[in-house]
Design a protein around this motif. Sequence first.
Motif, PDB file in Angstrom:
ATOM      1  N   VAL A  64     -17.357   0.263  -7.512  1.00 19.25           N
ATOM      2  CA  VAL A  64     -15.513  -0.801  -8.004  1.00 19.25           C
ATOM      3  C   VAL A  64     -16.146  -1.959  -8.795  1.00 19.25           C
ATOM      4  O   VAL A  64     -15.455  -2.145  -9.782  1.00 19.25           O
ATOM      5  N   CYS A  65     -17.100  -2.997  -8.403  1.00 16.90           N
ATOM      6  CA  CYS A  65     -17.432  -4.012  -9.323  1.00 16.90           C
ATOM      7  C   CYS A  65     -17.556  -3.438 -10.495  1.00 16.90           C
ATOM      8  O   CYS A  65     -17.770  -4.415 -11.389  1.00 16.90           O
TER       9      CYS A  65
ATOM     10  N   ALA B 223     -16.778  -0.472 -12.495  1.00 17.65           N
ATOM     11  CA  ALA B 223     -15.687  -0.209 -13.453  1.00 17.65           C
ATOM     12  C   ALA B 223     -15.148  -1.546 -13.728  1.00 17.65           C
ATOM     13  O   ALA B 223     -14.560  -1.544 -14.370  1.00 17.65           O
ATOM     14  N   PHE B 224     -14.358  -2.672 -12.396  1.00 12.21           N
ATOM     15  CA  PHE B 224     -14.035  -3.772 -13.163  1.00 12.21           C
ATOM     16  C   PHE B 224     -14.417  -4.404 -13.967  1.00 12.21           C
ATOM     17  O   PHE B 224     -14.150  -5.116 -15.060  1.00 12.21           O
TER      18      PHE B 224
ATOM     19  N   ALA C  69     -13.673  -3.419 -17.090  1.00 12.28           N
ATOM     20  CA  ALA C  69     -12.495  -3.728 -18.238  1.00 12.28           C
ATOM     21  C   ALA C  69     -12.690  -5.181 -18.418  1.00 12.28           C
ATOM     22  O   ALA C  69     -11.541  -5.469 -19.385  1.00 12.28           O
TER      23      ALA C  69
ATOM     24  N   GLY D 254      -6.350  -3.229 -16.537  1.00 12.19           N
ATOM     25  CA  GLY D 254      -7.629  -2.311 -16.404  1.00 12.19           C
ATOM     26  C   GLY D 254      -8.090  -3.375 -14.969  1.00 12.19           C
ATOM     27  O   GLY D 254      -8.465  -2.756 -14.227  1.00 12.19           O
ATOM     28  N   CYS D 255      -8.412  -4.175 -15.354  1.00 10.77           N
ATOM     29  CA  CYS D 255      -8.739  -5.829 -14.186  1.00 10.77           C
ATOM     30  C   CYS D 255      -8.218  -5.550 -13.408  1.00 10.77           C
ATOM     31  O   CYS D 255      -8.308  -5.830 -12.037  1.00 10.77           O
TER      32      CYS D 255
ATOM     33  N   ARG E  88      -5.299  -3.358 -12.468  1.00  9.64           N
ATOM     34  CA  ARG E  88      -6.003  -1.368 -11.593  1.00  9.64           C
ATOM     35  C   ARG E  88      -7.080  -1.832 -10.351  1.00  9.64           C
ATOM     36  O   ARG E  88      -7.339  -1.461  -9.754  1.00  9.64           O
ATOM     37  N   ALA E  89      -8.379  -2.695 -11.209  1.00  9.90           N
ATOM     38  CA  ALA E  89      -9.547  -2.483 -10.356  1.00  9.90           C
ATOM     39  C   ALA E  89      -9.808  -4.036  -9.768  1.00  9.90           C
ATOM     40  O   ALA E  89      -9.838  -2.728  -8.978  1.00  9.90           O
TER      41      ALA E  89
ATOM     42  N   MET F 132      -8.334  -1.607  -6.923  1.00  6.40           N
ATOM     43  CA  MET F 132      -9.017  -0.867  -5.712  1.00  6.40           C
ATOM     44  C   MET F 132     -10.218  -1.296  -5.561  1.00  6.40           C
ATOM     45  O   MET F 132     -10.329  -0.705  -4.357  1.00  6.40           O
ATOM     46  N   LEU F 133     -10.352  -2.902  -5.752  1.00  7.32           N
ATOM     47  CA  LEU F 133     -11.550  -3.180  -5.448  1.00  7.32           C
ATOM     48  C   LEU F 133     -11.347  -3.820  -3.703  1.00  7.32           C
ATOM     49  O   LEU F 133     -11.890  -3.904  -3.012  1.00  7.32           O
TER      50      LEU F 133
END
Length: 156
Positions: free
Chosen positions: A100-101, A103-104, A107, A115-116, A118-119, A122-123
């Motif tokens: 997840v990091c 993907a973050f 973003a 996007g950040c 949402r990430a 999730m994180l």
Amino acid sequence: MLGLGADLLWADMNRLLAFLFHQGVLDEQFLQLQQLQDETSPNFVSEVVNIYFHESEKLLTNLRALLMEREFSDYKKMGIHLNQFMGSSSSIGAKRVRNVCVAFRAATQQNNRAGCLRALEMLEHEYCYLKNKLHELFQIEQQRALAAGVRYPAQN
């Protein structure tokens, strides 16, 4: 003779670990961390993981604070926090948190605030799940150690 409870708790620990590996929550780095634990440092893994939790809480707070700024624009600073989070997650074998990091960070590199956000959600979710499962594992391990220390007299 060791108590039967210790054997059952050992099996519970192994089942939980197998589940966490199967779900991709943990990877082989966690096993390597466990191999560093011995009689001279019986709480090594839980101590390292607790340090990870402490530092991760700070990083999550910093990430959330950065994103909540009205005029947020410091994606580079966010990337630095994410690199720290990614590195420490890798070092304990927290595979899904690390992913997840990644993907973050992507973003942040695109300056994508939505996007950040949402990430970050999730994180936080993956981190909480990891934390709960590892606490569960350590509780079982503690119970197992206590049960293993209890000796029952031999039956005639």
